[in-house]
Design an enzyme around this catalytic site. Structure first.
Site, PDB file in Angstrom:
ATOM      1  N   PHE A 134       0.854  -1.190   0.000  1.00 38.58           N
ATOM      2  CA  PHE A 134       0.000   0.000   0.000  1.00 38.58           C
ATOM      3  C   PHE A 134       0.889   1.239   0.000  1.00 38.58           C
ATOM      4  CE2 PHE A 134      -2.473   3.508   1.615  1.00 38.58           C
ATOM      5  CZ  PHE A 134      -3.631   3.387   0.869  1.00 38.58           C
ATOM      6  N   ASP A 219       9.178   2.428   1.728  1.00 36.79           N
ATOM      7  CA  ASP A 219       8.030   3.223   2.170  1.00 36.79           C
ATOM      8  C   ASP A 219       7.872   2.977   3.676  1.00 36.79           C
ATOM      9  OD1 ASP A 219       5.535   4.111   2.949  1.00 36.79           O
ATOM     10  OD2 ASP A 219       4.503   3.435   1.121  1.00 36.79           O
ATOM     11  N   LYS A 248       2.449   9.806   8.254  1.00 44.40           N
ATOM     12  CA  LYS A 248       1.681   9.409   9.445  1.00 44.40           C
ATOM     13  C   LYS A 248       2.172   9.993  10.769  1.00 44.40           C
ATOM     14  CE  LYS A 248      -1.084   5.802   7.612  1.00 44.40           C
ATOM     15  NZ  LYS A 248      -0.690   5.066   6.430  1.00 44.40           N
TER      16      LYS A 248
HETATM   17  C1  LIG Z   1      -0.928   5.331   4.944  1.00 47.58           C
HETATM   18  C2  LIG Z   1       0.137   4.893   4.016  1.00 47.58           C
HETATM   19  C3  LIG Z   1       0.413   5.590   2.825  1.00 47.58           C
HETATM   20  C4  LIG Z   1      -0.432   6.733   2.340  1.00 47.58           C
HETATM   21  O1  LIG Z   1      -0.352   7.835   3.165  1.00 47.58           O
HETATM   22  P1  LIG Z   1      -1.387   9.075   2.932  1.00 47.58           P
HETATM   23  O2  LIG Z   1      -0.927  10.068   3.942  1.00 47.58           O
HETATM   24  O3  LIG Z   1      -2.758   8.542   3.182  1.00 47.58           O
HETATM   25  O4  LIG Z   1      -1.209   9.529   1.553  1.00 47.58           O
HETATM   26  C5  LIG Z   1       1.475   5.167   2.062  1.00 47.58           C
HETATM   27  N1  LIG Z   1       2.229   4.117   2.422  1.00 47.58           N
HETATM   28  C6  LIG Z   1       1.997   3.425   3.560  1.00 47.58           C
HETATM   29  C7  LIG Z   1       2.894   2.303   3.919  1.00 47.58           C
HETATM   30  C8  LIG Z   1       0.943   3.784   4.384  1.00 47.58           C
HETATM   31  O5  LIG Z   1       0.697   3.074   5.481  1.00 47.58           O
END
Ligand SMILES: *Cc1c(COP(=O)(O)O)cnc(C)c1O
Length: 395
Positions: A134, A219, A248
């Site tokens: 994700f 990520d 986050k």
């Molecule tokens: C939440 C998340 C995203 C997306 O972040 P947003 O602030 O909603 O754009 C991307 N990568 C990971 C691993 C995430 O948990």
């Protein structure tokens, strides 16, 4: 405004693109939420991992209040002291390197992918990402997301993306060629079900990226800033990535994203190549600085590690009683409980009893309390969860 009135307004005026729990939240304090009716909820999934050091941490609140009175926003035409300070704190805790700031995880990943293309030679344009990953909802980030359900209705996605099964070295090796600009992975897949990368896998990712001259992007939007018991998820492994992305928990509740890159790669992002109007504004960066200082002053990395072990002990005991619990995985306070059946009902029952948890991929409960969580709060959560599981068993 009570919950019912709030829901009515939503039905009229807010686009219904989220499945929402039927509760309006009006206040947060530490590991507790309060709804519009004054009910207290123990939060073991604070803000989807955004409130990583709890709701309204006093040091973050103070930093925001002070900064708001001084300067809320100034554009990146100028130097911004708080932005520089946050970049320094991040660099000193990661692999060195430099930061670019934006406002979300998706934007941080967009920046990482653009930088990878710009930094590598012209023929390199492909991205390899993992199945069940994700990476966010903007077009490149959602294309990178290896879950067809998120592409549904939006085709065609961007060209140049390849998806490989996570933790499968042979599949990665056969997906690689000279046209690959970058591999992008989560060290622990969050939304995909709390799947932890193996030591061998990230080692091979590093080796293949070096061999082909591709950029290794991790990520760390969910794993970053201490939740796993270390500042960054990659620090559990014997490798260094070239780029990491954060968001986050970085702002303690304020919107902020960051892309950190090794210095030689960062140098490719020259003026005019990439930008963000709000990125790195004084308010968000002051919050970020306060988050890092709070984590250090309060020993929260250590607490995340210890409480993570404590939660696992508790689940090991619970597993003996409830066969619906198959196994528990994760690191620190990033914890997934693999169930043998659907978990959505458990999440709503827990909320009715004053406990917030989450369920992803239908059968994985997510327990991701803030790094300030205590053994008492974990005990309280386990008690509620146990009573819900008992009721489910009796059905
Ligand atoms: C939440 C998340 C995203 C997306 O972040 P947003 O602030 O909603 O754009 C991307 N990568 C990971 C691993 C995430 O948990």
């Amino acid at each position: 405004m009570n919950t019912k009135e709030t829901i009515e307004i939503f039905e009229k005026y807010v686009i219904a693109n989220y499945g929402r729990l039927p509760t309006a939240i009006v206040r947060g304090e530490g590991n507790y939420l309060f709804d519009a009716e004054g009910n207290k909820i123990l939060d073991m999934f604070p803000g989807w991992a955004v409130s990583g050091i709890g709701h309204c941490h006093p040091k973050v609140v103070k930093a925001i209040q002070d900064q708001a009175a001084e300067l809320l926003h100034i554009d990146n035409t100028f130097y911004i002291p708080q932005q520089g300070k946050l970049a320094q704190l991040l660099s000193e805790r990661a692999f060195g390197g430099k930061s670019f700031f934006c406002n979300s995880g998706a934007e941080a990943n967009e920046a990482a992918m653009k930088l990878a293309r710009r930094h590598t030679s012209k023929e390199k344009y492909k991205f390899i990402t993992a199945e069940h990953s994700f990476h966010g909802r903007t077009f490149a980030a959602v294309t990178a997301t290896g879950q067809p359900k998120y592409h549904d209705g939006f085709l065609p996605m961007l060209p140049g993306f390849k998806y490989v099964p996570f933790n499968d070295v042979a599949a990665l090796e056969s997906a690689f060629d000279d046209e690959v600009a970058a591999v992008m992975l989560e060290p622990i897949q969050g939304e995909g079900g709390v799947n932890v990368a193996t030591e061998e896998y990230l080692g091979e990712v590093r080796r293949l990226c070096d061999q082909y001259g591709a950029v290794m992007i991790l990520d760390e939007v969910q794993t970053g800033l201490g939740r796993t018991g270390k500042w960054f998820g990659y620090q559990h492994y014997d490798i260094e990535p070239d780029i990491i992305t954060l968001a986050k928990a970085l702002g303690g509740g304020v919107a902020i994203g960051a892309m950190m890159a090794k210095e030689d790669i960062a140098a490719s992002l020259v003026p005019g190549t990439h930008a963000s109007t709000f990125g790195g504004n004084p308010l968000a960066c002051a919050a970020g600085v306060a988050v890092i200082e709070a984590i250090e002053e309060e020993g929260l990395l250590e607490n995340a590690k210890e409480m993570g072990l404590y939660v696992r002990e508790k689940f090991a005991a619970l597993k003996e009683k409830f066969p619906i619990i198959d196994h528990v995985r994760g690191k620190g306070l990033m914890i997934g409980i693999q169930l043998t059946a659907d978990g959505a009902g458990i999440v709503s029952k827990c909320l009715e009893k004053g406990l917030r948890i989450n369920c992803t991929q239908q059968t994985v409960l997510r327990f991701m309390p803030s790094m300030t969580v205590t053994t008492d709060q974990i005990d309280q959560a386990m008690e509620i969860l146990e009573s819900v599981l008992t009721e489910e068993n009796e059905k």
